[in-house]
Design a protein around this motif. Structure first.
Motif, mmCIF file in Angstrom:
data_model
loop_
_atom_site.group_PDB
_atom_site.id
_atom_site.type_symbol
_atom_site.label_atom_id
_atom_site.label_comp_id
_atom_site.label_asym_id
_atom_site.label_seq_id
_atom_site.Cartn_x
_atom_site.Cartn_y
_atom_site.Cartn_z
ATOM 1 N N LEU A 266 -36.216 3.407 -46.405
ATOM 2 C CA LEU A 266 -37.330 2.533 -46.776
ATOM 3 C C LEU A 266 -36.846 1.097 -46.974
ATOM 4 O O LEU A 266 -37.549 0.148 -46.612
ATOM 5 N N ASP A 267 -35.646 0.939 -47.532
ATOM 6 C CA ASP A 267 -35.096 -0.407 -47.719
ATOM 7 C C ASP A 267 -34.838 -1.086 -46.372
ATOM 8 O O ASP A 267 -35.037 -2.303 -46.227
ATOM 9 N N GLU A 268 -34.393 -0.286 -45.388
ATOM 10 C CA GLU A 268 -34.119 -0.846 -44.067
ATOM 11 C C GLU A 268 -35.399 -1.159 -43.306
ATOM 12 O O GLU A 268 -35.472 -2.147 -42.562
ATOM 13 N N PHE A 269 -36.429 -0.289 -43.522
ATOM 14 C CA PHE A 269 -37.692 -0.461 -42.807
ATOM 15 C C PHE A 269 -38.859 -0.434 -43.806
ATOM 16 O O PHE A 269 -39.641 0.529 -43.847
ATOM 17 N N PRO A 270 -38.989 -1.460 -44.628
ATOM 18 C CA PRO A 270 -40.053 -1.467 -45.651
ATOM 19 C C PRO A 270 -41.455 -1.444 -45.051
ATOM 20 O O PRO A 270 -42.419 -1.092 -45.735
ATOM 21 N N GLU A 271 -41.559 -1.789 -43.760
ATOM 22 C CA GLU A 271 -42.872 -1.785 -43.101
ATOM 23 C C GLU A 271 -43.487 -0.386 -43.059
ATOM 24 O O GLU A 271 -44.698 -0.237 -42.905
ATOM 25 N N ILE A 272 -42.648 0.641 -43.182
ATOM 26 C CA ILE A 272 -43.156 2.018 -43.131
ATOM 27 C C ILE A 272 -44.225 2.246 -44.200
ATOM 28 O O ILE A 272 -45.255 2.875 -43.948
ATOM 29 N N ALA A 273 -43.996 1.732 -45.387
ATOM 30 C CA ALA A 273 -44.955 1.929 -46.479
ATOM 31 C C ALA A 273 -46.298 1.297 -46.142
ATOM 32 O O ALA A 273 -47.362 1.882 -46.407
ATOM 33 N N ASP A 274 -46.283 0.114 -45.553
ATOM 34 C CA ASP A 274 -47.529 -0.567 -45.192
ATOM 35 C C ASP A 274 -48.254 0.162 -44.062
ATOM 36 O O ASP A 274 -49.488 0.238 -44.053
ATOM 37 N N ILE A 275 -47.482 0.678 -43.106
ATOM 38 C CA ILE A 275 -48.083 1.409 -41.983
ATOM 39 C C ILE A 275 -48.756 2.684 -42.468
ATOM 40 O O ILE A 275 -49.858 3.040 -42.030
ATOM 41 N N MET A 276 -48.098 3.368 -43.407
ATOM 42 C CA MET A 276 -48.592 4.682 -43.835
ATOM 43 C C MET A 276 -49.695 4.610 -44.891
ATOM 44 O O MET A 276 -50.449 5.572 -45.064
ATOM 45 N N ALA A 277 -49.816 3.512 -45.605
ATOM 46 C CA ALA A 277 -50.788 3.429 -46.709
ATOM 47 C C ALA A 277 -52.224 3.726 -46.282
ATOM 48 O O ALA A 277 -52.890 4.588 -46.886
#
Length: 317
Positions: A266-277
């Motif tokens: 998640l630290d490397e690809f923080p965009e994952i959280a925004d994509i999945m929300a």
């Protein structure tokens, strides 16, 4: 009557079809290429991630939904969905064999973090997320659906014997041990938040436990067994004319679904959280039951079901 446990090798047509679908999904057939210009906007261009899931239909669908969303954002996904057993898939995450999978708050609280089904915190998700953060595992914002363990019976059996709650069933089983067989999968049979804890909490004991593949339980309730372990978001409950017994003593812990991944990922690809929300927000109980039914009842491929749903919701391009 002494309690017995037996493992059935029964595999009917529906079970064969489900097993074949899961096998194909688990094998993956190679990597999924990332797209450009989709809803994800290329935020994950260059990312190479491995998807995991547990072996049952809902978990596989969630793994495919996540894979497709991350691919749409540019990631390349190696499909390793369909891993058997909660402990196995969690270990795969911790040892970096996979990068993400969906789990449940109840599983996190009891099986991963080692708590009991008693004294469960009011905000279970936050308690699990905070505690598991110490293990280097992040739990993204959970979806609104809850997929809990339940015991179910045929509707006519419930009507004939006045069974509405688990307490009703406990009294019936204690008085009628000759009608007290339960069909259940291996994991439920051995989990503290499964069969052993349920029997202790309600003060009864099934006379016989028939171990079956989870996909076979729904057709064997009323045949091999009077009672069966089910998941509350499974469409096969209705299609097999079954009714869920109310957990009136509140034994079963809340099982809210959430994507899990290592914090370093998640630290490397923080965009994952925004994509999945927004995806998580759209996964209601009704949605999950519909998606599960399209695979388990209609025989559709989990990836096809996941892709059509994401497109219909405007969540991928």
């Amino acid at each position: 009557m002494k309690k017995t446990t037996r493992k059935s090798t029964l595999l009917g047509g529906a079970g064969l079809a489900a097993a074949a679908a899961l096998l194909l999904t688990a094998c993956g057939g190679g990597d999924g290429g990332g797209g450009e210009g989709g809803a994800g906007g290329g935020a994950l261009d260059g990312a190479q991630l491995t998807a995991g899931s547990k072996e049952f239909t809902e978990s596989v669908i969630l793994g495919q939904i996540t894979s497709l969303a991350l691919e749409d954002a540019g990631a390349t996904i190696n499909d390793q969905t369909g891993i058997s057993g909660s402990a196995t898939v969690r270990e795969a995450l911790e040892t970096e064999e996979i990068d993400f999978y969906w789990d449940y708050t109840g599983t996190g609280w009891v099986n991963i973090l080692g708590n009991t089904t008693e004294d469960v915190p009011e905000d279970l998700y936050q308690a699990v997320a905070d505690a598991d953060a110490e293990n280097g595992i992040a739990w993204l914002t959970p979806a609104p659906f809850e997929n809990t363990y339940r015991i179910a019976v045929k509707q006519d059996f419930a009507d004939e014997n006045g069974l509405q709650t688990q307490s009703d069933a406990a009294a019936f089983i204690n008085e009628n041990p000759d009608q007290a067989r339960v069909c259940a999968a291996s994991e439920f049979i051995n989990r503290d938040d499964g069969l052993p804890g349920l029997e202790e909490a309600y003060g009864f004991e099934f006379s016989e436990v028939v171990e079956l593949d989870l996909n076979l339980i729904y057709t064997q309730v009323g045949e091999t067994c009077e009672f069966g372990e089910v998941f509350s978001t499974d469409a096969r409950i209705a299609s097999n004319d079954m009714v869920i017994l109310e957990d009136d003593e509140g034994f079963f812990v809340e099982y809210q679904g959430a994507m899990t991944l290592r914090q370093e990922t998640l630290d490397e690809f923080p965009e994952i959280a925004d994509i999945m929300a927004p995806i998580s927000e759209a996964l209601t109980n009704e949605t999950m039951m519909e998606l599960n039914g399209r695979v388990d009842t209609d025989g559709e491929d989990p990836r096809d079901v996941a892709e059509e749903w994401l497109q219909d919701q405007g969540l991928i391009g």
